[in-house]
Design an enzyme around this catalytic site. Structure first.
Site, mmCIF file in Angstrom:
data_model
loop_
_atom_site.group_PDB
_atom_site.id
_atom_site.type_symbol
_atom_site.label_atom_id
_atom_site.label_comp_id
_atom_site.label_asym_id
_atom_site.label_seq_id
_atom_site.Cartn_x
_atom_site.Cartn_y
_atom_site.Cartn_z
ATOM 1 N N ASN A 78 0.866 -1.184 0.000
ATOM 2 C CA ASN A 78 0.000 0.000 0.000
ATOM 3 C C ASN A 78 0.901 1.232 0.000
ATOM 4 O OD1 ASN A 78 -1.814 2.024 0.518
ATOM 5 N ND2 ASN A 78 -2.398 1.308 2.566
ATOM 6 N N TRP A 79 1.008 1.876 -1.151
ATOM 7 C CA TRP A 79 1.945 3.011 -1.274
ATOM 8 C C TRP A 79 1.385 4.290 -0.662
ATOM 9 C CZ3 TRP A 79 3.857 2.333 -7.109
ATOM 10 C CH2 TRP A 79 4.482 1.095 -7.208
ATOM 11 N N LYS A 80 0.124 4.288 -0.306
ATOM 12 C CA LYS A 80 -0.522 5.469 0.312
ATOM 13 C C LYS A 80 -0.276 6.713 -0.556
ATOM 14 C CE LYS A 80 -0.247 3.138 4.711
ATOM 15 N NZ LYS A 80 -0.160 3.185 6.156
ATOM 16 N N HIS B 265 -9.647 0.636 5.077
ATOM 17 C CA HIS B 265 -8.350 0.903 5.695
ATOM 18 C C HIS B 265 -8.543 1.863 6.875
ATOM 19 C CE1 HIS B 265 -4.296 2.295 6.407
ATOM 20 N NE2 HIS B 265 -3.890 1.186 5.803
ATOM 21 N N GLU C 253 -6.939 4.322 7.973
ATOM 22 C CA GLU C 253 -6.763 5.758 7.680
ATOM 23 C C GLU C 253 -8.021 6.337 7.034
ATOM 24 O OE1 GLU C 253 -3.048 5.355 5.610
ATOM 25 O OE2 GLU C 253 -2.108 4.756 7.496
ATOM 26 N N GLU D 236 -5.288 -5.318 10.558
ATOM 27 C CA GLU D 236 -4.273 -4.299 10.785
ATOM 28 C C GLU D 236 -4.557 -3.566 12.099
ATOM 29 O OE1 GLU D 236 -2.358 -2.968 6.835
ATOM 30 O OE2 GLU D 236 -4.257 -1.920 6.991
ATOM 31 N N GLY E 245 2.365 2.059 10.875
ATOM 32 C CA GLY E 245 3.281 3.191 10.760
ATOM 33 C C GLY E 245 3.976 3.576 12.052
ATOM 34 N N SER F 85 3.448 -2.248 10.412
ATOM 35 C CA SER F 85 4.900 -2.276 10.612
ATOM 36 C C SER F 85 5.521 -3.634 10.289
ATOM 37 C CB SER F 85 5.270 -1.828 12.025
ATOM 38 O OG SER F 85 4.843 -0.496 12.226
ATOM 39 N N GLY G 246 2.843 -1.242 4.317
ATOM 40 C CA GLY G 246 2.828 0.190 4.019
ATOM 41 C C GLY G 246 4.242 0.686 3.762
ATOM 42 N N GLY G 247 4.842 1.299 4.779
ATOM 43 C CA GLY G 247 6.166 1.927 4.648
ATOM 44 C C GLY G 247 7.186 1.058 3.934
HETATM 45 P P1 PGA Z 1 2.746 0.145 7.692
HETATM 46 O O1 PGA Z 1 1.296 0.330 7.064
HETATM 47 O O2 PGA Z 1 3.331 -1.115 7.117
HETATM 48 O O3 PGA Z 1 3.522 1.375 7.285
HETATM 49 O O4 PGA Z 1 2.582 0.047 9.180
HETATM 50 C C1 PGA Z 1 0.449 -0.763 6.838
HETATM 51 C C2 PGA Z 1 -0.856 -0.298 6.221
HETATM 52 O O5 PGA Z 1 -1.333 0.792 6.570
HETATM 53 O O6 PGA Z 1 -1.436 -0.988 5.368
#
Ligand code: PGA
Length: 253
Positions: free
Chosen positions: A10-12, A97, A99, A169, A175, A215, A236-237
């Site tokens: 997930n590149w956000k 998600h 967010e 998640e 994050g 993470s 994510g990251g």
């Molecule tokens: P993260 O994000 O790996 O940076 O914790 C995961 C996600 O939001 O899908």
């Protein structure tokens, strides 16, 4: 049928077009050895088509969108529909998600309509959910996850569950650099599988891949992915670095 192993990135709201193309090309190149793992990348909307062109002829490699609107079309300035995503070659869409739930106040009613839109347009859904830190501290995490699952999956058509992937998640791990331990992940994933059996059936739950997210990185992925109910990760990251992401893809034992 064996459950699919999946690693999704997930590149956000990151990358420019050039960076997105470069990242996709590097991942395609470095992940070739891992044929048995389904790879999915979720670039920002404007780069979907460019990234799709890059991964198009790669086996077991798909492109998804990070969101879609809950209406089919119309006067919703700035929004993107599931039909638009399908028309540029998307295979998947993320729904729920944390967010989106937190910053865009998406509730179950919207998530349900988004799911309906996705299925109508033949997109696969990765449905995301997970508890907040205070819920885990107060030992309410199972209850929260159960509610999130029932809120959407109770209305998910039983004959379309091959189009469904789940992503647990925990919000406190996203994050933050703090990951659920393999024991915590396995405990929750087993609970999710049991809950999904109650909603659909034992046969169906055995076939649905449940990803862990929060993470997840090249260091912790091998142990997490070795848990019997963890079928991969939503990253994510660490998905913004091709080497790191490909190490995660190669983390299945
Ligand atoms: P993260 O994000 O790996 O940076 O914790 C995961 C996600 O939001 O899908």
């Amino acid at each position: 049928m064996k459950r699919k192993k999946i690693v999704a990135g997930n590149w956000k709201m990151n990358t420019t077009k050039e960076e997105a193309e470069k990242l996709a090309a590097s991942i395609v190149q470095s992940s070739q050895a891992f044929q048995g793992v389904e790879k999915i990348v979720f670039p920002p909307f404007p780069f979907l088509q460019a990234v799709k062109t890059i991964v198009n002829n790669t086996a077991n490699f798909f492109v998804g969108a990070q969101n879609c609107n809950h209406h089919d079309k119309g006067a919703y300035t700035g929004e993107v529909s599931a039909a638009m995503l399908k028309s540029v070659g998307c295979d998947y869409v993320l729904i729920g998600h944390s967010e989106r739930r937190q910053y865009f106040t998406e509730d179950n009613i919207q998530l349900l309509s988004k799911t309906e839109q996705a299925l109508t347009n033949n997109l696969n859904v990765i449905f995301c959910f997970g508890e907040q830190l205070n819920e885990r501290k107060n030992n309410q995490h199972f209850e929260t996850v159960k509610k999130q699952l029932h809120g959407v999956l109770n209305f998910f058509p039983k004959n379309k569950t091959e189009q469904l992937v789940l992503a647990y998640e925990p919000v406190w791990a996203i994050g933050t650099g703090e990951t659920a331990t393999p024991a915590q992940a396995q405990e929750m994933h087993a609970f999710i599988r049991k809950t999904v059996a109650e909603i659909f059936s034992q046969e169906i739950t055995e076939q649905i891949s449940i990803l862990y997210g929060g993470s997840c990185n090249a260091q912790n992925a091998p142990e997490l992915f070795s848990c019997p109910d963890v079928d991969g990760g939503l990253i994510g990251g660490a998905s913004l670095n091709a080497d790191e992401f490909c190490k995660i893809i190669g983390s299945f034992g």
